[in-house]
Design an enzyme around this catalytic site. Structure first.
Site, PDB file in Angstrom:
ATOM      1  N   HIS A 151      40.600  51.746 -43.373  1.00 34.82           N
ATOM      2  CA  HIS A 151      40.924  52.539 -44.832  1.00 34.82           C
ATOM      3  C   HIS A 151      41.739  51.849 -45.758  1.00 34.82           C
ATOM      4  O   HIS A 151      42.858  51.211 -45.400  1.00 34.82           O
ATOM      5  CB  HIS A 151      41.398  53.890 -44.176  1.00 34.82           C
ATOM      6  CG  HIS A 151      41.502  54.900 -45.389  1.00 34.82           C
ATOM      7  ND1 HIS A 151      42.582  54.923 -46.056  1.00 34.82           N
ATOM      8  CD2 HIS A 151      40.606  55.939 -45.567  1.00 34.82           C
ATOM      9  CE1 HIS A 151      42.103  55.840 -47.136  1.00 34.82           C
ATOM     10  NE2 HIS A 151      41.067  56.645 -46.684  1.00 34.82           N
ATOM     11  N   GLU A 176      34.540  53.733 -50.286  1.00 35.63           N
ATOM     12  CA  GLU A 176      35.416  54.622 -51.006  1.00 35.63           C
ATOM     13  C   GLU A 176      36.028  53.825 -52.127  1.00 35.63           C
ATOM     14  O   GLU A 176      37.095  52.968 -51.731  1.00 35.63           O
ATOM     15  CB  GLU A 176      36.698  54.950 -50.085  1.00 35.63           C
ATOM     16  CG  GLU A 176      35.794  55.851 -49.042  1.00 35.63           C
ATOM     17  CD  GLU A 176      36.939  56.390 -48.313  1.00 35.63           C
ATOM     18  OE1 GLU A 176      36.876  57.983 -48.222  1.00 35.63           O
ATOM     19  OE2 GLU A 176      38.035  56.138 -47.768  1.00 35.63           O
TER      20      GLU A 176
HETATM   21  P1  PGA Z   1      40.205  62.183 -50.482  1.00 38.00           P
HETATM   22  O1  PGA Z   1      40.429  60.959 -49.602  1.00 38.00           O
HETATM   23  O2  PGA Z   1      39.012  62.904 -50.472  1.00 38.00           O
HETATM   24  O3  PGA Z   1      41.661  62.996 -50.487  1.00 38.00           O
HETATM   25  O4  PGA Z   1      40.111  61.411 -52.059  1.00 38.00           O
HETATM   26  C1  PGA Z   1      39.538  60.191 -49.190  1.00 38.00           C
HETATM   27  C2  PGA Z   1      39.907  59.242 -47.917  1.00 38.00           C
HETATM   28  O5  PGA Z   1      40.929  58.804 -48.378  1.00 38.00           O
HETATM   29  O6  PGA Z   1      39.031  59.013 -47.126  1.00 38.00           O
END
Ligand code: PGA
Length: 253
Positions: free
Chosen positions: A98, A170
């Site tokens: 992540h 992401e």
């Molecule tokens: P968020 O986080 O939906 O709060 O932007 C997503 C993540 O970090 O997996």
């Protein structure tokens, strides 16, 4: 390489809740979903402290996952949580790389080992997170960054033939900021990620691959990513802490 058979919605609770509040949230989601037929796979990722309690009460169709994993199997690694423990707690998924871990905990250097540990020693599905920063996006480096991240993550693993892998795209600039990628960009980037995996793992492809989007997904924007080619689900942070919103997305994606 097949696409995953069901779309997947994952709630990443991060370290937003304490142990007691995690169990309370877990119970609410479990009670709402238990015994129901849901067309999507639904996963929650509580922090390590809450995994054991939630694993004792979790009911299908909801499944459990962990937010991280040690790179080593077992041993003198103070502060780490082993794959063996996560198997015993019935985790079906483990998040790897992540961006918050890459940013604050030097995960970049360990991602290949974590992928190897999970894939070679369990049937747990890794959720590999990749994404570019705002600076990288602005300087046109998005695709080269993603390619490097995928190459690194797959650099140490052996046979993938029977494995299922999730890649979460992401963009770092979208996480927790309220900014989301445009749908057109998401579709193009997800397609590219698939072809990068095909290129990088060409003679060793996983059995199933799911590419999902994460970054400020909420109740107002989630449906933009519905029915898009190569977008097989969502990784949701902040919004997954609000039961009503999370379930609305689960039921309607
Ligand atoms: P968020 O986080 O939906 O709060 O932007 C997503 C993540 O970090 O997996």
């Amino acid at each position: 390489m097949k696409n995953i058979s069901k779309k997947i919605i994952i709630g990443n609770w991060k370290m937003n809740l304490n142990y007691k509040d995690s169990v309370i949230l877990g119970k609410k989601i479990i009670n709402n979903l238990k015994g129901r037929r849901i067309k999507n796979e639904v996963v929650i990722l509580p922090d390590f402290s809450a995994l054991s309690s939630i694993s004792q009460i979790i009911k299908k169709p909801l499944v459990l996952g962990a937010q991280d994993i040690a790179k080593n199997k077992l041993g003198a690694y103070t502060g780490e949580v082993s794959l063996e423990s996560l198997k015993q707690l019935n985790c079906s998924y483990i998040l790897i790389g992540h961006s918050e871990r890459r940013q604050y905990f030097f995960d970049d250097e360990m991602i290949a080992d974590k992928m190897k540990n999970v894939l070679e020693n369990s049937n747990i599905t890794p959720i590999l997170c990749i994404g570019e920063t705002l600076g990288q996006k602005r300087s046109g480096k998005t695709l080269s960054v993603l390619e490097k991240q995928i190459k690194t993550a797959f650099s140490k693993i052996g046979k993938l033939a029977n494995k299922k892998i999730i890649i979460a795209y992401e963009p770092v600039w979208a996480i927790g900021t309220g900014r989301v990628v445009t749908v057109a960009d998401a579709i193009a980037i997800h397609k590219k990620i698939k072809s990068l995996v095909e290129k990088i793992c060409h003679n060793n492809l996983p059995k199933e691959l799911g590419i999902i989007y994460g970054g400020s997904v909420n109740i107002n924007n989630f449906s933009n990513f519905k029915n898009c080619p190569d977008i097989s689900g969502l990784l949701i942070g902040g919004t997954s802490l609000r039961v009503g919103d999370f379930l609305n997305i689960v039921n309607n994606f």
